[in-house]
Design an enzyme around this catalytic site. Structure first.
Site, PDB file in Angstrom:
ATOM      1  CG  ASP A 136      -2.064  -1.069   1.010  1.00  0.00           C
ATOM      2  OD1 ASP A 136      -2.473  -1.309  -0.136  1.00  0.00           O
ATOM      3  OD2 ASP A 136      -2.493  -1.665   2.006  1.00  0.00           O
ATOM      4  CE1 TYR A 192      -8.830  -5.512   4.995  1.00  0.00           C
ATOM      5  CE2 TYR A 192      -8.152  -4.263   6.924  1.00  0.00           C
ATOM      6  CZ  TYR A 192      -8.544  -5.446   6.346  1.00  0.00           C
ATOM      7  OH  TYR A 192      -8.669  -6.557   7.117  1.00  0.00           O
TER       8      TYR A 192
END
Ligand SMILES: *[C@@H]1O[C@H](CO)[C@@H](O)[C@H](O)[C@H]1NC(C)=O
Ligand SMILES: *[C@@H]1O[C@H](CO)[C@@H](O)[C@H](O)[C@H]1NC(C)=O
Ligand SMILES: *[C@@H]1O[C@H](CO)[C@@H](O)[C@H](O)[C@H]1NC(C)=O
Ligand SMILES: *[C@@H]1O[C@H](CO)[C@@H](O)[C@H](O)[C@H]1NC(C)=O
Length: 727
Positions: free
Chosen positions: A370, A458
């Site tokens: 990420d 998320y």
């Protein structure tokens, strides 16, 4: 009608995927929700309604704090201050007259401060002239990744290296946006969606990094797009169009391949998936409103925008598009000498690795990194006052550059606040048998620096929490929405014995797929100076000799100073316990112990994927929980500088194999917080936060308990506010 639906689609994409960039107006009116009117038993002014309402940017009673940050007129005052709006514009103008940029279209993927050399920053004192300002730029020109340094003083590009590494820079927000729209230009895609019974106006698509699995993914920037149905819910993540994957060339925006393998799988129902308070039915109120009160105001200040001073701590804080939060020059005041002492030169989230455990066509590639792929800081959304952070929080905005090099402001990206959770700093009470009536307790108040990144579905909450006893707790909370898989099963009683669902059936037609989260931190410790050593304090069982003692065994601590990098590749073992200290061997306490800090582990899930599995090769920085490397300013990103489609040739695991000396050197500690996640029904439709943390804790750093002399709470300091009696 057509125009309206397209508009709706466009709007939803922008709204749901990557929101709130390109806000040039830096100030945002606070959106504090109406506070219930409070009547106070003591009418001192802080307690009245008006004074309790605190606008987001100005809640410190410090005269030094400007009322509102005007980003357009901000100037840097500290060598580590992030680039200002003006500096970003200047960089852009220097680049646009630099020949390679002048002649070809370019996209800016990174544009951040090139931090000055560490010794210069360490020497710099407030009042000294600011160190020369340079900018680190990563840009793609004609398909090549250029790593540049722009000197703002001379207005020159002083370095321009074309990367020879595999892999590409962090995606831009524009990359992600255009990828989610691009499939619609392909008639086959539209047909496929319609054939699935989904209206094109109900489509929400996600840009999913492809990882790297061999030849097919080489020599061009690729991305996979998967889509969901928005019909009947904002939580489209729970309505996957399962098995439909579009492989897209990120630069040409052309569809390379459409894989449509889930035609028999229904779209799960929308019912009970929405998580917005306005949409949930049968709301429940379990507790009364709660807040901490600070009758005398907060005890911290943020000087010149980025220097945080609180209690015995001082550190520099800045937002970063890739790392999220960077904490630098963390120093703690010694209670005996009154001097500030160095603890950590720089700490940040270096990389994340999130492999999903489903090897099938539409899932095998979901192995996100990420920070290096999406930009952990780019994905940090504005924090919600009163819910993300308590009332007295101070908010810091991120100032970043878009793909065209133009600055934008991400408001309220970081918050800083004092936290009192009713915990105890230290205590002792005497039992009556001693005849002494002693009850000494100190409340524990901490200072928290918080960011929350929403990487599509998320949400990662990252806290840096400073304690007055010298401890730094680094905590990661996981919330948000699961990435789920559509299935034809509605009940476990339909699933044939032995069938692997790759996860848990969470609701009718919805499987929560098993996955891991690894968050790797870069911790450049400088304990009382740069030259430090890494010490393993290994607890071993000693056996007594016959007749020596009624005891047969006891534990002994063996100290081992790591000489080289391989000595400091640590895999945790429950039955071979150790402590891990970073010490300064040339600085001893009064009684002769080297001063140090230790890493106190938690969140110790370890990756058990095959080390030769392509995602694990790219995520090899998770092969150990702890690593120590010699300081090297080029080695800060655990997955490598170019993570997107990387092959794993530039990771922490590769650097560490060089086995360089690390004893009494400037060293960097790396720690990975790990989570295995086997989803459960409570994670549907949105997950209650799961968190874990590790600590950097002083060991023989202070001569004695550094908070011995702090006072307890007393009633007079804490007036009580009571809810007004209902009329
Ligand atoms: C309220 O508190 C202040 C000090 O904080 C005190 O001087 C004053 O007497 C108190 N008033 C009442 C009504 O209790
Ligand atoms: C696919 O559908 C979208 C939305 O209705 C439309 O804008 C686009 O032109 C369509 N694409 C093609 C190739 O027809
Ligand atoms: C750190 O140690 C090196 C030798 O390894 C020495 O040259 C250097 O001066 C030391 N630095 C400091 C700040 O003491
Ligand atoms: C510093 O890091 C870069 C990138 O990994 C590497 O090429 C270089 O050899 C390193 N320098 C030293 C002295 O280890």
């Amino acid at each position: 009608m057509e125009g309206r639906t397209v508009l709706k689609f466009f709007f939803l994409l922008l709204g749901l995927l990557v929101v709130l960039f390109f806000t040039h107006s830096p100030d945002h009116t606070p959106t504090n929700k109406a506070t219930e009117f409070l009547d106070c038993s003591n009418y001192s002014s802080w307690c009245t309604f008006k004074n309790r309402f605190q606008p987001k940017t100005n809640n410190l009673n410090s005269p030094k704090k400007p009322k509102f940050i005007n980003h357009n007129t901000q100037v840097p005052t500290h060598p580590l201050d992030p680039l200002t709006i003006q500096e970003i514009y200047k960089t852009r103008s220097i680049l646009s007259s630099y020949p390679p940029f002048k002649s070809s279209p370019f996209t800016v993927h990174t544009l951040v401060l090139e931090e000055p050399e560490k010794p210069l920053v360490v020497k710099w004192k407030k009042g000294d002239p600011l160190l020369p300002r340079q900018v680190s730029v990563i840009a793609i020109i004609n398909g090549k990744s250029h790593v540049l340094i722009v000197d703002l003083g001379s207005g020159q590009v002083i370095r321009d290296v074309v990367s020879s590494l595999n892999g590409y820079p962090v995606m831009t927000i524009e990359d992600m946006n255009s990828a989610t729209r691009a499939p619609l230009a392909d008639a086959n895609f539209n047909r496929t969606i319609i054939a699935r019974g989904i209206k094109l106006s109900d489509l929400a698509c996600l840009p999913i990094s492809t990882g790297w699995f061999g030849k097919k993914e080489e020599n061009r920037r690729l991305i996979k797009v998967q889509c969901y149905s928005l019909q009947g819910t904002a939580n489209f993540y729970m309505r996957p169009i399962e098995g439909l994957t579009v492989l897209l060339d990120m630069d040409t925006k052309k569809v390379v391949e459409i894989s449509d393998q889930g035609r028999n799988i229904p779209i799960p129902k929308a019912e009970n998936t929405d998580y917005r308070y306005s949409k949930v039915l049968n709301k429940v109120k379990l507790i009364n409103p709660i807040s901490i009160e600070q009758p005398k105001g907060p005890s911290f200040v943020v000087e010149d925008g980025h220097l945080v001073k609180w209690a015995n701590w001082e550190f520099h804080l800045k937002p970063d598009p890739r790392a999220g939060v960077i904490v630098s020059r963390a120093m703690v005041r010694d209670p005996d000498t009154g001097n500030l002492r160095n603890v950590m030169y720089k700490g940040m989230t270096s990389e994340l690795f999130v492999p999903y455990m489903d090897p099938t066509d539409a899932w095998y590639f979901k192995t996100y990194m990420d920070a290096g792929e999406y930009g952990f800081g780019l994905q940090a959304m504005p924090l919600d006052p009163l819910n993300d952070c308590p009332r007295n929080a101070h908010y810091m905005d991120g100032v970043f550059a878009a793909a065209d090099g133009v600055p934008f402001v991400r408001s309220n990206m970081i918050c800083v606040f004092e936290s009192y959770a009713g915990d105890i700093g230290w205590r002792h009470a005497e039992s009556p048998i001693t005849g002494m009536e002693i009850r000494e307790v100190r409340p524990k108040v901490t200072l928290v620096v918080r960011m929350a990144a929403s990487v599509a579905n998320y949400d990662y909450i990252v806290d840096w929490e400073f304690q007055t006893d010298g401890l730094i707790r680094i905590k990661v909370g996981l919330s948000g929405i699961l990435m789920v898989k559509g299935t034809s099963y509605e009940n476990m009683n339909q699933v044939p014995n032995g069938q692997n669902l790759y996860g848990t059936l969470l609701s009718e037609n919805v499987v929560g797929v098993i996955h891991d989260h690894y968050v790797t931190f870069y911790l450049d410790m400088d304990v009382d100076g740069s030259n430090n050593s890494f010490v393993k304090v290994n607890l071993v069982r000693e056996e007594t000799s016959p007749g020596e003692s009624p005891r047969r065994s006891y534990l002994k601590a063996n100290r081992h100073v790591a000489k080289t990098e391989k000595d400091a590749q640590i895999k945790f073992k429950l039955y071979d316990p150790s402590e891990f200290h970073v010490i300064n061997p040339s600085k001893l306490t009064r009684v002769g112990n080297p001063v140090g800090y230790k890493i106190v582990a938690a969140g110790t899930a370890a990756s058990i994927l095959d080390p030769q599995d392509p995602p694990q090769m790219r995520g090899a920085f998770t092969n150990n929980q702890v690593w120590v490397t010699p300081y090297n300013r080029s080695e800060q990103w655990a997955g490598g500088l170019f993570v997107y489609q990387s092959h794993g040739e530039d990771t922490l695991a590769v650097w560490s194999e060089k086995n360089r000396p690390i004893e009494n050197k400037d060293i960097v500690l790396w720690y990975t917080l790990g989570f295995h996640h086997v989803p459960c029904q409570e994670d549907f439709p949105i997950m209650p936060t799961v968190s874990s943390s590790f600590d950097l804790k002083p060991v023989n750093f202070f001569e004695s308990n550094p908070i011995l002399r702090t006072p307890p709470n007393v009633e007079e300091d804490l007036p009580i506010c009571r809810a007004a009696a209902s009329a």
